[in-house]
Write an enzyme that holds these catalytic residues in place. Structure first.
Site, PDB file in Angstrom:
ATOM      1  N   CYS A   1       0.790  -1.227   0.000  1.00 44.94           N
ATOM      2  CA  CYS A   1       0.000   0.000   0.000  1.00 44.94           C
ATOM      3  C   CYS A   1       0.828   1.286   0.000  1.00 44.94           C
ATOM      4  O   CYS A   1       1.425   1.613  -1.012  1.00 44.94           O
ATOM      5  CB  CYS A   1      -1.006  -0.031   1.146  1.00 44.94           C
ATOM      6  SG  CYS A   1      -2.375   1.108   0.847  1.00 44.94           S
TER       7      CYS A   1
ATOM      8  N   HIS B   1      -3.815  -5.469   2.140  1.00 44.11           N
ATOM      9  CA  HIS B   1      -3.512  -5.537   3.571  1.00 44.11           C
ATOM     10  C   HIS B   1      -4.256  -6.727   4.148  1.00 44.11           C
ATOM     11  O   HIS B   1      -4.881  -7.489   3.448  1.00 44.11           O
ATOM     12  CB  HIS B   1      -4.096  -4.329   4.314  1.00 44.11           C
ATOM     13  CG  HIS B   1      -3.500  -3.033   4.011  1.00 44.11           C
ATOM     14  ND1 HIS B   1      -2.331  -2.607   4.580  1.00 44.11           N
ATOM     15  CD2 HIS B   1      -3.927  -2.019   3.232  1.00 44.11           C
ATOM     16  CE1 HIS B   1      -2.081  -1.372   4.159  1.00 44.11           C
ATOM     17  NE2 HIS B   1      -3.018  -0.997   3.347  1.00 44.11           N
TER      18      HIS B   1
HETATM   19  N1  GLN Z   1      -2.046   7.178   1.509  1.00 48.40           N
HETATM   20  C1  GLN Z   1      -2.252   6.195   0.519  1.00 48.40           C
HETATM   21  C2  GLN Z   1      -3.622   6.232  -0.155  1.00 48.40           C
HETATM   22  O1  GLN Z   1      -4.643   6.469   0.479  1.00 48.40           O
HETATM   23  C3  GLN Z   1      -1.938   4.820   1.104  1.00 48.40           C
HETATM   24  C4  GLN Z   1      -2.941   4.376   2.115  1.00 48.40           C
HETATM   25  C5  GLN Z   1      -2.589   3.077   2.765  1.00 48.40           C
HETATM   26  O2  GLN Z   1      -1.423   2.697   2.943  1.00 48.40           O
HETATM   27  N2  GLN Z   1      -3.638   2.400   3.208  1.00 48.40           N
HETATM   28  O3  GLN Z   1      -3.645   6.038  -1.349  1.00 48.40           O
END
Ligand code: GLN
Length: 249
Positions: A93, A194
């Site tokens: 992510c 995740h």
């Molecule tokens: N900030 C990033 C997004 O929202 C990654 C979010 C995350 O790691 N869940 O795209």
């Protein structure tokens, strides 16, 4: 054997129990008679050639990404060298976004990436949230499914000819449009999934372990199969959730 993992910025990039991925790798290594040593790699630390068999970076929100992006980008060339020398990597992510060339966040700021994956990411208006199911083929002829949970506003665009991690069976994936998710470049894997990812996808955990062991010994190992009954159940539950309520625009 001792397998050494470099965990990049664990104090900043660690949402959705991303640390669980390390717990799974450690236990699966131990069950095969190996020891996994996880060494944190943060600001001002160096990546010494040959030291790490695997690198790992988890997810984080824009704020955390902003705090560490320059330091992670500065490690890019050393990470690149380690990967060229046979080390593997998993980026999840927020970490996946920062393994690309850049991430343009919600406020329009461009965060530098480590340049380890052929992609860039641009934050969109709507978040892509929900269970995801992918079909992957990391080794020719060996098709597997990967189940997880995504929550991102960033749309990731792969370079022309870059290879995704998998085809989206249910969920949004990289951008909600292309039908693909993640990126795979040799032994480097990036994904939005995740959950954490590895407890419900033990085949991917073993693939990463095998890459890490091969880096250490020079030979792809034979990993003894494990019963994985609970893991299969967790995968099935997650896959079913994705099939029935996976995200769609
Ligand atoms: N900030 C990033 C997004 O929202 C990654 C979010 C995350 O790691 N869940 O795209």
């Amino acid at each position: 054997m001792r397998i050494v993992v470099g965990h990049l910025f664990p104090d900043y990039l660690n949402i959705y129990a991303d640390r669980g991925n390390m717990a799974v790798l450690a236990r699966r290594a131990e069950w095969r008679g190996h020891e996994l040593e996880v060494r944190a790699l943060g600001q001002g630390e160096a990546v010494r050639p040959g030291e790490h068999d695997l690198f790992y970076v988890g997810g984080g929100q824009d704020r955390e990404q902003e705090l560490i992006a320059p330091a992670l980008a500065a490690l890019g060339p050393a990470l690149q060298e380690a990967i060229a020398g046979g080390a593997a990597a998993l980026a999840v992510c927020g970490g996946y976004q920062l393994f690309g060339r850049f991430y343009r966040d919600q406020s329009g700021d461009e965060l530098p990436g480590a340049g380890l994956l052929p992609l860039h990411t641009i934050a969109g208006e709507r978040r892509m949230i929900g269970d995801v199911l992918l079909e992957c083929e990391l080794e020719p002829g060996a098709s597997e499914t990967l189940a997880g949970f995504e929550n991102h506003a960033g749309r990731t665009i792969l370079d022309e000819g870059a290879r995704p991690l998998g085809r989206v069976l249910a969920g949004f994936g990289n951008d909600g449009e292309s039908g693909v998710e993640g990126c795979r470049a040799g032994r480097v894997i990036g994904t939005y999934l995740h959950g954490p990812l590895l407890p419900r996808n033990p085949w991917l955990a073993d693939w990463l372990l095998a890459q890490a062991i091969a880096h250490r010994t020079g030979e792809p190992p034979e990993l003894a199969p494990l019963p994985d009954e609970l893991e299969a159940e967790a995968h099935a539950v997650s896959a079913e959730r994705a099939r029935t309520r996976g995200g769609r625009f």
